[in-house]
Design an enzyme around this catalytic site. Structure first.
Site, mmCIF file in Angstrom:
data_model
loop_
_atom_site.group_PDB
_atom_site.id
_atom_site.type_symbol
_atom_site.label_atom_id
_atom_site.label_comp_id
_atom_site.label_asym_id
_atom_site.label_seq_id
_atom_site.Cartn_x
_atom_site.Cartn_y
_atom_site.Cartn_z
ATOM 1 N NE ARG A 79 -2.378 -1.261 3.586
ATOM 2 C CZ ARG A 79 -1.866 -0.454 4.496
ATOM 3 N NH1 ARG A 79 -1.954 0.854 4.362
ATOM 4 N NH2 ARG A 79 -1.294 -0.940 5.577
ATOM 5 C CE1 TYR A 222 0.404 -5.962 -2.029
ATOM 6 C CE2 TYR A 222 -0.753 -4.026 -1.215
ATOM 7 C CZ TYR A 222 -0.229 -5.288 -1.007
ATOM 8 O OH TYR A 222 -0.379 -5.875 0.215
ATOM 9 C CE LYS A 231 -6.200 -3.691 4.316
ATOM 10 N NZ LYS A 231 -6.508 -4.311 5.612
ATOM 11 C CG HIS A 251 -7.286 -3.255 9.822
ATOM 12 N ND1 HIS A 251 -5.971 -2.880 10.024
ATOM 13 C CD2 HIS A 251 -7.251 -4.224 8.885
ATOM 14 C CE1 HIS A 251 -5.182 -3.585 9.242
ATOM 15 N NE2 HIS A 251 -5.930 -4.411 8.533
ATOM 16 C CB SER A 273 -0.857 -3.911 7.797
ATOM 17 O OG SER A 273 -2.021 -3.214 7.438
ATOM 18 C CB CYS A 275 0.402 -6.732 13.826
ATOM 19 S SG CYS A 275 1.642 -5.471 13.491
ATOM 20 C CG ASP A 298 -7.704 -7.260 6.460
ATOM 21 O OD1 ASP A 298 -6.712 -7.179 7.208
ATOM 22 O OD2 ASP A 298 -7.929 -6.442 5.552
ATOM 23 N NE ARG A 390 -0.253 -8.740 2.282
ATOM 24 C CZ ARG A 390 -0.845 -8.292 3.389
ATOM 25 N NH1 ARG A 390 -1.963 -8.821 3.828
ATOM 26 N NH2 ARG A 390 -0.299 -7.318 4.085
HETATM 27 P P1 GTP Z 1 -2.749 -7.730 7.257
HETATM 28 O O1 GTP Z 1 -3.324 -8.859 6.470
HETATM 29 O O2 GTP Z 1 -1.648 -6.993 6.556
HETATM 30 O O3 GTP Z 1 -3.763 -6.775 7.809
HETATM 31 O O4 GTP Z 1 -1.950 -8.394 8.505
HETATM 32 P P2 GTP Z 1 -2.400 -9.454 9.612
HETATM 33 O O5 GTP Z 1 -2.722 -8.712 10.866
HETATM 34 O O6 GTP Z 1 -3.400 -10.407 9.103
HETATM 35 O O7 GTP Z 1 -1.030 -10.229 9.923
HETATM 36 P P3 GTP Z 1 -0.674 -11.792 9.811
HETATM 37 O O8 GTP Z 1 -1.570 -12.668 10.656
HETATM 38 O O9 GTP Z 1 -0.571 -12.170 8.401
HETATM 39 O O10 GTP Z 1 0.762 -11.848 10.503
HETATM 40 C C1 GTP Z 1 1.859 -11.165 9.958
HETATM 41 C C2 GTP Z 1 3.145 -11.655 10.507
HETATM 42 O O11 GTP Z 1 3.112 -11.760 11.929
HETATM 43 C C3 GTP Z 1 3.509 -13.036 9.980
HETATM 44 O O12 GTP Z 1 4.867 -13.020 9.601
HETATM 45 C C4 GTP Z 1 3.291 -13.936 11.152
HETATM 46 O O13 GTP Z 1 4.120 -15.044 11.114
HETATM 47 C C5 GTP Z 1 3.546 -13.030 12.348
HETATM 48 N N1 GTP Z 1 2.738 -13.462 13.515
HETATM 49 C C6 GTP Z 1 1.402 -13.661 13.534
HETATM 50 N N2 GTP Z 1 0.982 -14.073 14.754
HETATM 51 C C7 GTP Z 1 2.085 -14.126 15.524
HETATM 52 C C8 GTP Z 1 2.312 -14.477 16.895
HETATM 53 O O14 GTP Z 1 1.409 -14.833 17.647
HETATM 54 N N3 GTP Z 1 3.593 -14.379 17.332
HETATM 55 C C9 GTP Z 1 4.619 -13.992 16.519
HETATM 56 N N4 GTP Z 1 5.841 -13.924 17.024
HETATM 57 N N5 GTP Z 1 4.453 -13.673 15.218
HETATM 58 C C10 GTP Z 1 3.205 -13.730 14.731
HETATM 59 MN MN MN Z 2 -4.203 -10.624 7.157
HETATM 60 MN MN MN Z 3 -5.221 -5.616 6.771
#
Ligand code: GTP
Ligand code: MN
Ligand code: MN
Length: 607
Positions: A79, A222, A231, A251, A273, A275, A298, A390
């Protein structure tokens, strides 16, 4: 002047006058070679993906059915917040956290960008619906795009095509409103000019016209910039609708948690994002007898039901998940989902036997094609997959999708979690002292930046409700809307609000908490707090569990680490106060007085 008619323009499968007029207007401005009205059929998917393979945009995977690898232009991978605009009539309505431009000025600029922008290309008309088609007031949109990649991605991510178009007329035959979403990659083709696999333009605009409920996106392919139902519509435009109509567009993931006693709770959680939303939404609990099902990963739209409880719906129909870090140990349900095929992978690495690979998937093969389309070996010294690569995959393929994900009434939310990525200060979980304190926790949420947006990675920034890049209006008004929402209902009917942090670090930067499936222990405690059966310690920042209050049966992590993740370090929190103050000053006059009072009260408790 008369020009030749544009093939396909008149083959509209609808009588919706506003839609017909808008499609014609856009076609005359952008001058595509032809117009295609998307029906969302399998035949159409096959045609478009075949065409994208021929164009070199997609590579068909041999290891997964009906799935494709795609590498974007290396400059079009995330983004672009710097190029994202809220074009409200008044600058003040966009607030201090958004880029603003006058809507008239923006339309003048972008009209010139769009003029002739689709020359030599097909213009796809993609009708879609955000949220269940059976909703009383379905939230409709139409994306016009010159990207076949966008058209096929929209089929995965939204309820798209004929089924959506049918809802454009209500039962009485009255035309419903829709959000017009105009997208061009901004790469017109001269006659005979060879196309590139990923057309885009260096100039990018992602513009929102909140008063008109309209989106114009130019120059990027993208997903976050080009799949406009996501979004742009479901957060930025929908947040404006939600404020006016008294609901919330957030979100947030939505999950269903069932206890060994078969008690069901629904939880929504907002993390910035990259996280952990997708991972938490698909969690496989490590504690005996507990079950998690997914409703969304999401975005959540939440409104109060007749029983005064807050009900959540996922407006999307697919997952657009971060690939790196996803594997059979961390997120087996995401792996099972993409294993079933029908998935687009963008900017991951391609194996020599027609499969995909990314960092976090275990030992890399000896040779890969990297996301940059270069030969890659473990000695290459750079990631094979882009950190924001992704997978785009249907929600219906996830083995743990809860059947009620498609219920137009949504599901009643028991708990809301706000979380960020903080190496220190923020404990594993904190329960708020009530709705307003919970809103304060959300309003002051902070996180280290990630690769999901262009810019520096790892800088701590405030990200209210994980919505900083997605609030379609003034952040102060947005926070006031949250406070006001809490007055709709009695305290015992409102979701309980928690603050979580899976990312606290110990020495040498290692994570103190194992996260992923182990986060079920934290969800369990939250539910037990709601049911009044778990204990907590009152601290200046809220209620925090002791190690004894958490179910740690079978956990490998040393107890000292768990204790360290739960620690409320008052000195660190006192250091946080001026940062919160600074953030509140950024919001300015529109910051709700309640939040200043919460900050004063926190300051006092920490004194
Ligand atoms: P968007 O789709 O961009 O909104 O992000 P999201 O919040 O869905 O994030 P996602 O679950 O894809 O996690 C992103 C990164 O965080 C990945 O590299 C995961 O491996 C890492 N991650 C997710 N959950 C955990 C956790 O509980 N502990 C740790 N250490 N890393 C985590
Ligand atoms: Mn996600
Ligand atoms: Mn997101």
């Amino acid at each position: 002047m008369t020009t030749a008619p544009i093939p396909g323009l008149d083959r509209a499968p609808t009588t919706h006058r506003r839609l017909l007029a808008w499609v014609r207007e856009v076609a005359e401005l952008t001058t595509p070679e032809q117009v295609v009205w998307c029906d969302g059929s399998q035949g159409e998917w096959d045609r478009l993906t075949t065409r994208l393979v021929e164009a070199g945009t997609l590579v068909r995977l041999t290891a997964k059915p009906n799935s494709f690898w795609c590498a974007s232009d290396p400059a079009d991978v995330a983004r672009v917040e710097e190029r994202t605009f809220i074009c409200s009539r008044e600058r003040a309505d966009a607030g201090p956290t958004n880029n603003w431009m006058d809507p008239v000025d923006m339309k003048i600029i972008m009209t010139e960008q769009f003029r002739g922008a689709m020359r030599g290309r097909t213009m796809y008309v993609v009708p879609f619906c955000m949220g269940p088609l059976g909703a009383e007031d379905p939230k409709l949109g139409v994306e016009i795009t010159d990207s076949a990649y966008v058209a096929v991605s929209m089929r995965v991510m939204t309820r798209m095509g004929s089924q959506a178009l049918a809802a454009f007329l209500d039962d009485e035959g009255t035309e419903r409103d829709f959000v017009p979403c105009l997208h061009s990659v901004g790469a017109p083709l001269a006659p005979g000019q060879q196309d590139v696999p990923w057309p885009c333009d260096n100039t990018k605009y992602i513009s929102h016209f909140p008063e008109e409920r309209m989106i114009w996106s130019y120059g990027s392919g993208y997903g976050g910039n080009s799949l406009l139902g996501k979004k742009c519509y479901s957060l930025r435009i929908a947040s404006v609708m939600a404020r006016e109509e008294g609901w919330l567009a957030e979100h947030m993931l939505i999950l269903k948690l069932t206890s060994p006693q078969q008690k069901v709770h629904y939880i929504a959680a907002a993390f910035p994002s990259a996280c952990g939303k997708t991972n938490l939404a698909m969690l496989e609990p490590t504690i005996e007898g507990w079950k998690v099902e997914t409703l969304g990963d999401d975005i959540a739209w939440m409104r109060f039901g007749e029983d005064s409880r807050l009900y959540a719906v996922n407006p999307e129909f697919g997952f657009f998940g971060v690939a790196p870090g996803t594997d059979w140990h961390t997120n087996p349900n995401a792996m099972r989902t993409v294993e079933r095929g029908n998935t687009l992978f963008t900017n991951v690495a391609l194996t020599d036997d027609g499969d995909i690979w990314w960092e976090g998937m275990g030992e890399p093969p000896a040779h890969l094609t990297s996301w940059k389309k270069q030969d890659w070996t473990p000695a290459s010294g750079e990631p094979a997959a882009h950190p924001n690569s992704r997978y785009c995959t249907p929600i219906t393929q996830c083995p743990i999708t809860a059947p009620e994900f498609d219920d137009p009434n949504g599901v009643p939310i028991s708990a809301i979690l706000f979380g960020g990525r903080r190496a220190d200060t923020v404990p594993l979980i904190t329960e708020s002292r009530g709705w307003e304190h919970g809103v304060f926790l959300g309003a002051t949420l902070s996180s280290e930046t990630t690769a999901a947006a262009v810019g520096k990675v790892g800088v701590v920034r405030r990200d209210p409700m994980a919505m900083l890049p997605f609030i379609g209006y003034h952040a102060g008004d947005y926070l006031q809307h949250w406070i006001t929402m809490g007055k709709h209902s009695d305290a015992d009917k409102l979701p309980k609000i928690f603050h979580v942090n899976w990312f606290r670090r110990g020495e040498e930067g290692r994570f103190l908490w194992p996260g992923f499936g182990e986060n079920s222990r934290i969800l369990k405690w939250a539910i037990e707090r709601i049911e009044g059966t778990a204990s907590a310690v009152a601290t200046p920042i809220g209620y925090v569990p002791t190690t004894a209050a958490l179910d740690l049966t079978g956990l490998d992590t040393p107890i000292e680490d768990v204790r360290a993740t739960l620690k409320v370090d008052e000195a660190q929190w006192r250091a946080e106060l001026p940062l919160i103050e600074e953030w509140f000053d950024t919001i300015g006059d529109k910051l709700p007085a309640t939040l200043r009072e919460e900050l004063d009260a926190l300051t006092e408790r920490l004194a």
